[in-house]
Design a protein around this motif. Structure first.
Motif, PDB file in Angstrom:
ATOM      1  N   ARG A  25       0.953  -4.425  34.513  1.00  0.00           N
ATOM      2  CA  ARG A  25       0.034  -5.419  35.066  1.00  0.00           C
ATOM      3  C   ARG A  25       0.273  -6.780  34.424  1.00  0.00           C
ATOM      4  NH1 ARG A  25      -3.151  -1.207  34.167  1.00  0.00           N
ATOM      5  NH2 ARG A  25      -3.822  -0.072  35.976  1.00  0.00           N
ATOM      6  N   VAL A  26       0.427  -6.792  33.094  1.00  0.00           N
ATOM      7  CA  VAL A  26       0.658  -8.045  32.389  1.00  0.00           C
ATOM      8  C   VAL A  26       1.987  -8.643  32.830  1.00  0.00           C
ATOM      9  CG1 VAL A  26       1.080  -9.073  30.129  1.00  0.00           C
ATOM     10  CG2 VAL A  26      -0.764  -7.420  30.416  1.00  0.00           C
ATOM     11  N   ALA A  27       3.026  -7.821  32.914  1.00  0.00           N
ATOM     12  CA  ALA A  27       4.344  -8.300  33.299  1.00  0.00           C
ATOM     13  C   ALA A  27       4.336  -8.880  34.705  1.00  0.00           C
ATOM     14  CB  ALA A  27       5.369  -7.169  33.199  1.00  0.00           C
ATOM     15  N   GLU A  28       3.548  -8.299  35.602  1.00  0.00           N
ATOM     16  CA  GLU A  28       3.497  -8.767  36.979  1.00  0.00           C
ATOM     17  C   GLU A  28       2.462  -9.868  37.183  1.00  0.00           C
ATOM     18  OE1 GLU A  28       2.594  -5.245  39.148  1.00  0.00           O
ATOM     19  OE2 GLU A  28       4.521  -4.314  38.685  1.00  0.00           O
ATOM     20  N   GLY A  29       1.693 -10.211  36.141  1.00  0.00           N
ATOM     21  CA  GLY A  29       0.648 -11.202  36.293  1.00  0.00           C
ATOM     22  C   GLY A  29      -0.518 -10.665  37.104  1.00  0.00           C
ATOM     23  N   PHE A  30      -0.673  -9.368  37.148  1.00  0.00           N
ATOM     24  CA  PHE A  30      -1.710  -8.709  37.929  1.00  0.00           C
ATOM     25  C   PHE A  30      -3.040  -8.748  37.213  1.00  0.00           C
ATOM     26  CE2 PHE A  30      -4.224  -4.874  38.622  1.00  0.00           C
ATOM     27  CZ  PHE A  30      -4.350  -4.868  39.990  1.00  0.00           C
ATOM     28  N   LYS A  31      -4.093  -9.070  37.960  1.00  0.00           N
ATOM     29  CA  LYS A  31      -5.456  -8.921  37.459  1.00  0.00           C
ATOM     30  C   LYS A  31      -6.157  -7.965  38.387  1.00  0.00           C
ATOM     31  CE  LYS A  31      -6.939 -12.733  34.718  1.00  0.00           C
ATOM     32  NZ  LYS A  31      -8.125 -13.544  34.444  1.00  0.00           N
TER      33      LYS A  31
END
Length: 80
Positions: A25-31
């Motif tokens: 999630r962090v790597a993809e910029g996902f929230k």
């Protein structure tokens, strides 16, 4: 990205699905939504609160969860 040494020292992300999912999630910029994270609004402090999580952004933000979060909140993506 993890090096071979990093995977060896962490036991490999495949062995730790919650950590793998959080890192993706962090790597993809996902929230994620509060529902996806299993976010709970608490009224009393505990050993695991948003305010002690590595993803918490003072005063009411989170790297992983959308919208404002309470410092006394908690979710499945908690990491100390």
């Amino acid at each position: 990205q993890l090096s071979a040494a990093g995977v060896a020292t962490t036991g490999g992300l495949a062995d730790r699905p919650a950590l793998r999912d959080r890192n993706m999630r962090v790597a993809e910029g996902f929230k994620g939504t509060k529902e996806q994270a299993g976010y709970l609004q608490k009224s009393e402090p505990s050993a695991q609160d948003c305010s002690t999580c590595h993803s918490f952004i003072d005063p009411d933000g989170c790297v992983l969860v959308e919208g404002p979060v309470s410092p006394l909140g908690w979710c499945n993506w908690y990491s100390d």
